[in-house]
Design an enzyme around this catalytic site. Structure first.
Site, mmCIF file in Angstrom:
data_model
loop_
_atom_site.group_PDB
_atom_site.id
_atom_site.type_symbol
_atom_site.label_atom_id
_atom_site.label_comp_id
_atom_site.label_asym_id
_atom_site.label_seq_id
_atom_site.Cartn_x
_atom_site.Cartn_y
_atom_site.Cartn_z
ATOM 1 N N CYS A 71 46.135 29.742 11.933
ATOM 2 C CA CYS A 71 45.293 28.220 12.442
ATOM 3 C C CYS A 71 45.696 27.247 13.484
ATOM 4 C CB CYS A 71 44.426 27.862 11.383
ATOM 5 S SG CYS A 71 45.834 26.339 10.116
ATOM 6 N N ASP A 74 43.046 30.197 56.363
ATOM 7 C CA ASP A 74 43.541 30.291 57.636
ATOM 8 C C ASP A 74 42.572 31.408 58.321
ATOM 9 O OD1 ASP A 74 45.553 30.981 58.975
ATOM 10 O OD2 ASP A 74 46.407 32.783 57.886
#
Length: 796
Positions: free
Chosen positions: A24, A442
């Site tokens: 857990c 770009d």
């Protein structure tokens, strides 16, 4: 070869451990704390879903040995094993296969335990089922004890082992909660047998047995679901062939050898239908290659001499010979696997909330169970009823769902992204991408094809232009003037060829797309004919070549200093351009072309003059418009940031529907533009680019998105790498990120709801232990199953 990710190196900064015995989120927290206490450990991160710990180590002088890390985990009550650093090397394929066999063996053992627990718990439940049908009967107490004992101590042994390790480490975990709860129900039943011989009405053996059976079933289903989240890694691992066919010396034939024996430079023969075993360049042959699982490209890609091929791709119809450039750990496929594994091992920022809750969860539940027991006793309830209610609280409060909510979704999300050609470096990049409000693109190579061509090469000196005007005069010439026009035309051609040859010599050693385009144009127009006539190479040669960042190239040629660069550089050098040349440049830029200027100085340090202009044209990528439109539909603004001239930038922006653009931006200024966009928008800004000059902007952005067709530097600076030069993958990355984050939110919501609703109901006596066990198992399975729905994501 594209370097997608630096290989993890235990000796340099990190170590990885496979952790066993965790059940857990509390277990993961305990392992993290134990590792963090080892001297020399800077930071430790444990992923419950992958059962792996990633440990950041300090400088070499203080770096702990791996044995110290393993000992810390073992002392905490868990198992640990160092991960093979070079997981992608060919010799490690066997290790991976053995690990897979071990996982399958454990899964079969878990399934057997589930079957045994169910077989022995079912008879204990039959009286309850008969009660619903109006039949009243009970199994003999001795038979109930025998059946329950087998389930409790054989099938439930793993919970006692985990609980013992937790207590020894002075912590709590799921095993402790289950062990305490089922032991309480089992012990109460045994006490009732002894105190009231022959009375079977107040025995609760079925509660403990059914809870163990349900929890074991839930863990098995959870393990199966978790294995599905790693499908991407398994699929990529399956792409790696373990043998290759190498070509021996001339006339010596071929030989089939283990892939580990293949070295860089060897020639590998790949027959039709085979997987390409190495990264390399096609030496001979033509074919189509299926790269779907590597780049996400659904259609086969044509390959011929000089084209690159990637290990793991499938050869189509032709036999090809490949010159090896990378093998094993250095292949693109190996780096993809490492990148996906790294992303799945890292924690998302949202996981910090879960970690804080998990740290106090189990102790708080133990206190609440004790309070439930005391409260019911004080309220006058029987001891049996009070204990069963306390047991219900212990059983339903398993923190498994909390621990799995985030990593399961991240594993599924990064896996589906990898299958579609989007590589996400870490969980933080995944979480940030879903909040992107602005994407700065770009231009060259990102929105355009990146394969420019020379559309104009024109001399700009006054003499050349005067000769050109004379040669191209529309007036009817006399005989004498006809001869003059011919001479003028010859002069123009000669001057242009000389200038073109200088430009080609300057750019011949560069890999820049514009340089390759210029050299190719010169070779096509002049060099081949000249070579055929002269029988020898008479091209000028450049010396001391140097790239000038954000401006261009320069070199010495035949004692002259020759430069080719942008208008900014021309202005900085104080070069005056002829008005006619400036007008021509503006015309070319307005048409969307990039204009560079060829300059020459008699000697280094002498005053230079412009001798020619070069105009480059580039085509938009077919997908660029769709990418911008899809971003706009999702409320994401697109911005163009380029070092190109304003005319070319404006032309591309207009064609794509981009309203804001920044032109003539130097590499160092791109980062400033990104910072300005972040300040103006107040949101998350992403930068998409592919060149070295984009690296500062990629690093300055909240999240960098690099194209794998670009430079290594750009990809190292980015959080997301796109395996194809398709700008729509930017949208896909954002889509997958948003879907993944929604799954994380949904999982955390349900994980908290199970506990917020279930624990009070159990404390109030409204849930018996069996229903609590079923709800607890269902919570873990549902969280992982919900995450697996991400595998159904499709490109819109």
């Amino acid at each position: 070869m594209t370097d997608l990710s630096s290989p993890p190196d235990v000796a340099s900064s990190t170590a990885e451990l496979d952790i066993g015995g965790m059940t857990c989120a509390s277990c993961a927290m305990r392992v993290e704390k134990s590792l963090a206490r080892v001297p020399g450990v800077l930071r430790a991160s444990v992923n419950l879903a992958t059962e792996r710990a990633t440990v950041d180590l300090s400088a070499a002088a203080q770096r702990p040995a791996l044995d110290a890390l393993v000992k810390a985990v073992v002392d905490a009550g868990y198992e640990a094993r160092p991960v093979v650093t070079d997981r992608a090397a060919p010799q490690d394929v066997a290790d991976i296969a053995r690990a897979a066999d071990e996982r399958r063996r454990l899964a079969r053992r878990e399934l057997v335990a589930v079957a045994v627990a169910a077989a022995f718990a079912l008879p204990l439940m039959l009286p309850m089922l008969a009660e619903a049908a109006g039949r009243h009967w009970m199994l003999p107490a001795g038979l109930q004890l025998a059946l329950a004992s087998i389930v409790q101590f054989a099938c439930g042994a793993r919970f006692y082992g985990g609980a013992y390790r937790a207590v020894r480490a002075r912590t709590g975990n799921m095993d402790l909660l289950v062990a305490l709860g089922t032991s309480a129900a089992y012990g109460l039943s045994v006490w009732q047998m002894i105190a009231h011989p022959g009375d079977t009405m107040h025995l609760y053996f079925e509660a403990s047995a059914v809870v163990i059976a349900l929890v074991r079933l839930g863990k098995w289903l959870e393990a199966r679901a978790k294995r599905e989240t790693t499908d991407a890694i398994r699929a990529l691992n399956a792409l790696r062939p373990d043998r290759a066919r190498i070509k021996l010396g001339e006339g010596e034939g071929e030989r089939d050898v283990p892939l580990a024996q293949v070295r860089v430079g060897m020639v590998v023969v790949v027959r039709p239908g085979e997987r390409v075993p190495v990264d390399g360049i096609v030496r001979e042959g033509r074919t189509h290659v299926d790269e779907a699982l590597i780049t996400g490209e659904s259609l086969p890609v044509a390959k011929g001499p000089g084209e690159t091929v990637t290990a793991g791709s499938i050869n189509g119809e032709g036999l090809i010979e490949v010159t090896t450039r990378a093998t094993g750990a250095e292949t693109t496929l190996a780096r993809i696997i490492r990148l996906v594994e790294s992303a799945q091992a890292k924690k998302a920022p949202i996981q910090r909330l879960v970690d804080r809750v998990s740290a106090i969860f189990v102790p708080a539940i133990l206190v609440l169970a004790a309070a439930t027991l005391a409260g019911w006793l004080l309220a006058g309830a029987s001891v049996e009823a009070a204990i069963l209610d306390a047991v219900s609280v212990l059983v339903i409060a398993c923190p498994c769902a909390l621990g799995l909510a985030t990593p399961a979704a991240i594993m599924a999300g990064t896996g589906v992204a990898a299958r579609h050609g989007v590589l996400i470096k870490d969980a933080e990049a995944l979480e940030l991408a879903q909040r992107v409000t602005v994407v700065a693109f770009d231009k060259t190579g990102t929105l355009t094809v990146g394969k420019p061509r020379v559309v104009a090469f024109e001399c700009v000196s006054e003499g050349a232009q005067a000769s050109a005007r004379a040669a191209n005069s529309d007036q009817e010439p006399h005989a004498a003037s006809t001869k003059g026009a011919a001479l003028a035309a010859a002069d123009v051609d000669s001057e242009r060829e000389t200038a073109f040859a200088l430009a080609a010599a300057l750019e011949r050693g560069s890999d820049h797309p514009l340089a390759r385009a210029l050299v190719a144009a010169f070779e096509a127009e002049y060099a081949q004919a000249a070579s055929a006539q002269a029988g020898r190479d008479t091209r000028p040669a450049a010396a001391l070549s140097q790239a000038v960042a954000g401006r261009g190239m320069q070199a010495q040629i035949d004692g002259q200093m020759v430069m080719l660069g942008n208008a900014r550089w021309v202005a900085e050098l104080g070069i005056a351009l002829p008005p006619a040349a400036e007008r021509r440049a503006r015309e070319l830029e307005a048409a969307g072309n990039t204009v560079s200027w060829l300059m020459r100085a008699a000697a280094p340090g002498a005053r230079a003059a412009a001798i020619a202009l070069v105009a480059f044209g580039d085509e938009l990528k077919p997908e660029a418009r769709a990418a911008i439109e899809r971003l706009e539909a999702r409320g994401v603004k697109s911005v163009l940031v380029t070092g190109d001239n304003r005319g070319a930038a404006a032309s591309v922006a207009a064609a794509l529907g981009i309203e804001e653009f920044h032109a003539q931006v130097l590499p160092e200024d791109k980062a400033r533009v990104i910072r300005d966009l972040k300040a103006e928008s107040g949101g998350i800004v992403a930068m998409a680019g592919d060149g070295i000059n984009d690296a500062p902007a990629l690093a300055a952005a909240d999240i960098g998105i690099a194209l794998a067709s670009g430079s290594d530097v750009a990809m190292h600076a980015a959080g997301i790498t796109l395996m194809r030069g398709d700008p729509t993958l930017v949208v896909d990355a954002i889509d997958i990120s948003r879907r993944t984050y929604r799954k994380i939110q949904q999982n955390l919501f349900w994980a908290f709801v199970y506990n917020l609703v279930g624990i009070p109901l159990a404390a109030l006596g409204m849930l018996n232990p069996m229903l609590a066990g079923a709800a607890m198992a269902f919570s873990s399975v549902s969280v992982v199953t919900n995450a697996l729905l991400l595998k159904r994501w499709k490109k819109r």
